[in-house]
Design an enzyme around this catalytic site. Sequence first.
Site, PDB file in Angstrom:
ATOM      1  CG  HIS A   1       5.756 -29.120   4.355  1.00 31.14           C
ATOM      2  ND1 HIS A   1       6.411 -30.307   4.131  1.00 31.14           N
ATOM      3  CD2 HIS A   1       6.296 -28.596   5.485  1.00 31.14           C
ATOM      4  CE1 HIS A   1       7.292 -30.511   5.111  1.00 31.14           C
ATOM      5  NE2 HIS A   1       7.238 -29.474   5.934  1.00 31.14           N
TER       6      HIS A   1
ATOM      7  CE  LYS B   1     -11.264   2.860   0.839  1.00 33.99           C
ATOM      8  NZ  LYS B   1     -10.654   3.809   1.763  1.00 33.99           N
TER       9      LYS B   1
ATOM     10  CD  GLU C   1      -3.140   0.970   2.117  1.00 40.54           C
ATOM     11  OE1 GLU C   1      -2.867   1.417   3.247  1.00 40.54           O
ATOM     12  OE2 GLU C   1      -4.254   0.486   1.847  1.00 40.54           O
TER      13      GLU C   1
HETATM   14  O1  F6P Z   1      -8.674   1.785   2.234  1.00 36.50           O
HETATM   15  C1  F6P Z   1      -7.354   1.720   2.676  1.00 36.50           C
HETATM   16  C2  F6P Z   1      -7.239   2.302   4.052  1.00 36.50           C
HETATM   17  O2  F6P Z   1      -7.437   3.668   4.016  1.00 36.50           O
HETATM   18  C3  F6P Z   1      -5.917   1.963   4.702  1.00 36.50           C
HETATM   19  O3  F6P Z   1      -4.915   2.825   4.332  1.00 36.50           O
HETATM   20  C4  F6P Z   1      -6.269   2.032   6.143  1.00 36.50           C
HETATM   21  O4  F6P Z   1      -5.329   1.429   6.973  1.00 36.50           O
HETATM   22  C5  F6P Z   1      -7.609   1.346   6.129  1.00 36.50           C
HETATM   23  O5  F6P Z   1      -8.207   1.743   4.929  1.00 36.50           O
HETATM   24  C6  F6P Z   1      -8.505   1.668   7.280  1.00 36.50           C
HETATM   25  O6  F6P Z   1      -8.749   3.044   7.350  1.00 36.50           O
HETATM   26  P1  F6P Z   1      -9.343   3.693   8.650  1.00 36.50           P
HETATM   27  O7  F6P Z   1      -8.399   3.468   9.767  1.00 36.50           O
HETATM   28  O8  F6P Z   1      -9.514   5.154   8.318  1.00 36.50           O
HETATM   29  O9  F6P Z   1     -10.657   3.031   8.912  1.00 36.50           O
END
Ligand code: F6P
Length: 549
Positions: free
Chosen positions: A383, A505, A352
Amino acid sequence: MNKPLLTEQPVFKLLQEKASAVPHLKDLFAADSDRAQQMLVQGPGMLLDYSKQRVNDDVLSALEQLFCQLKLPEAIRDLFSGEVVNKSENRPALHSQLRVPADKQPQAYQDVENQLQRMSRLVDKVHSGVWRGFSGKRITDVVNLGVGGSDLGPLMLTQALKEYAAPEAKNLRVHFASTIDGSQLFDLLDHLNPETTLFLIASKSFTTIDTLSNADTVRAWLSRVCPDEALMLRCHFVGISTAVEKMNQWGIVAENQLEFWPWVGGRFSLWSAVGCSIALDLGMVTFRELLAGAHAMDEHFRTAPALENIPAMMALLGVWNVNILDIRAHAILPYDGRLKYFPSYLEQLEMESNGKSVTQDGQAIDYATCPVLWGEIGANAQHAFYQLLHQGTQPVAADFILAARRYDRSLDQAHGEALTAQHELNIANCLAQSRVLALGNAAVEPADNPFRHYPGNQPSSTLLLEQLDAYTLGALIACYEHKVFTQAMIWGINPFDQWGVELGKQVALQLQPLLKQSDNDGKAGLDSSTRLLAERIADLRGQNGRSGK
Ligand code: F6P
């Protein structure tokens, strides 16, 4: 003016020229019986042996030049001094500030210690039984609701350090639920008692639908037995976030809010109040040890010269493998069952952060960045996928992680000696595998048939921990964080943003209402694959008036 790219550096050409002159690893070892001695770096609680990497002195000195030409010392200074290193989001990345010991914390960051103290008081109340559920019973279970950085670090650490749990934490069970489909909650809620369960909603943004949907499910589950909503919220929900307003809107009462700051990236946040589940599971003393180990690694990274600096060396060797030797896969192989979740934790941290293809200034780049990284407990992976490492067609680099000491504290128990023997077996396997990967058949005898041919020359490093405890694990995690940062600086990319996760998203939000429609009209604008799948799903769920069977 844009910064010159990695491939435009004169030293990059030099590195390319040197690659063909590096012999097979078996020849490098044969030519120099002291090779390993010169390729050892000592850091807090661990050492790095990189002698099984395909490098020689010439390559090392060119990598050192690269480190200086790309102004890495200045970049490291900027990181620690709070410069805006995360340019696309216009903020610093100061996770290392969270690990500074209280007595050295500057006035400007006093709030870090204040929040730690708040967390500590909360942990005390739960452990001592002062914190009670709505019906007056003490808390027996805690569930951390979070995803990504708000889940993976705490999950990994609580699994890894179980045996260091403080006595006062031993009666508390800590669980994790992250998946948006509710599967983990489905399993958990059947066994949990709503009267004695505390939920931590951990979300930097407090907008992540995965976490909030889990939180809403839990809220509904609790309100069936506790109709007094204010009481339920006060006794059963803690919020951990940078977004106070959003915690308020959800209903987290002010006393139950733990805060952190926008300059702590999600995947770098386990050191903040996001680590509350760690502290609840293991105790505050262990949590502080974790911070101390990470701080020691911060100091090592900040001050050691490139070739004596573990994170810097791991980064440089990684760039050598990816950009010069064209090795685009990287396996993480902990020889320790306790590090079961370490590879998934690193998948987020590395991919990421550095799965990027534009520079900090938005320029497209034409060279590889983060390799595909995955892993598994090493001895189990032997394995499973080691066949590919030994005889497949993919070059793969690997990190072996091993603790020298294990079961010291179990020796006086009946099974102590048997476990110690198992640890010795484990060590032998770890050393054997990196040896065979490097040397191929030369590790033992020449191949007598093609099926028994092991080409070797697969590069690896071994991180040898003195033992796996909170201090060394803190240092190990910080080590990978700094490796990621160093590589990002070499590749010219920003490791602290993650724009690549946003579009998915957004599209999911657009699709969700369409999937609910019983007719297919709304789906007309979709690509044929998505449309067909949506229709078939509706059929199978009986939403199109047909049987759901
Ligand atoms: O969608 C990725 C992300 O933004 C990550 O970088 C982050 O760790 C995760 O989602 C959770 O985000 P949050 O802590 O804002 O819920």
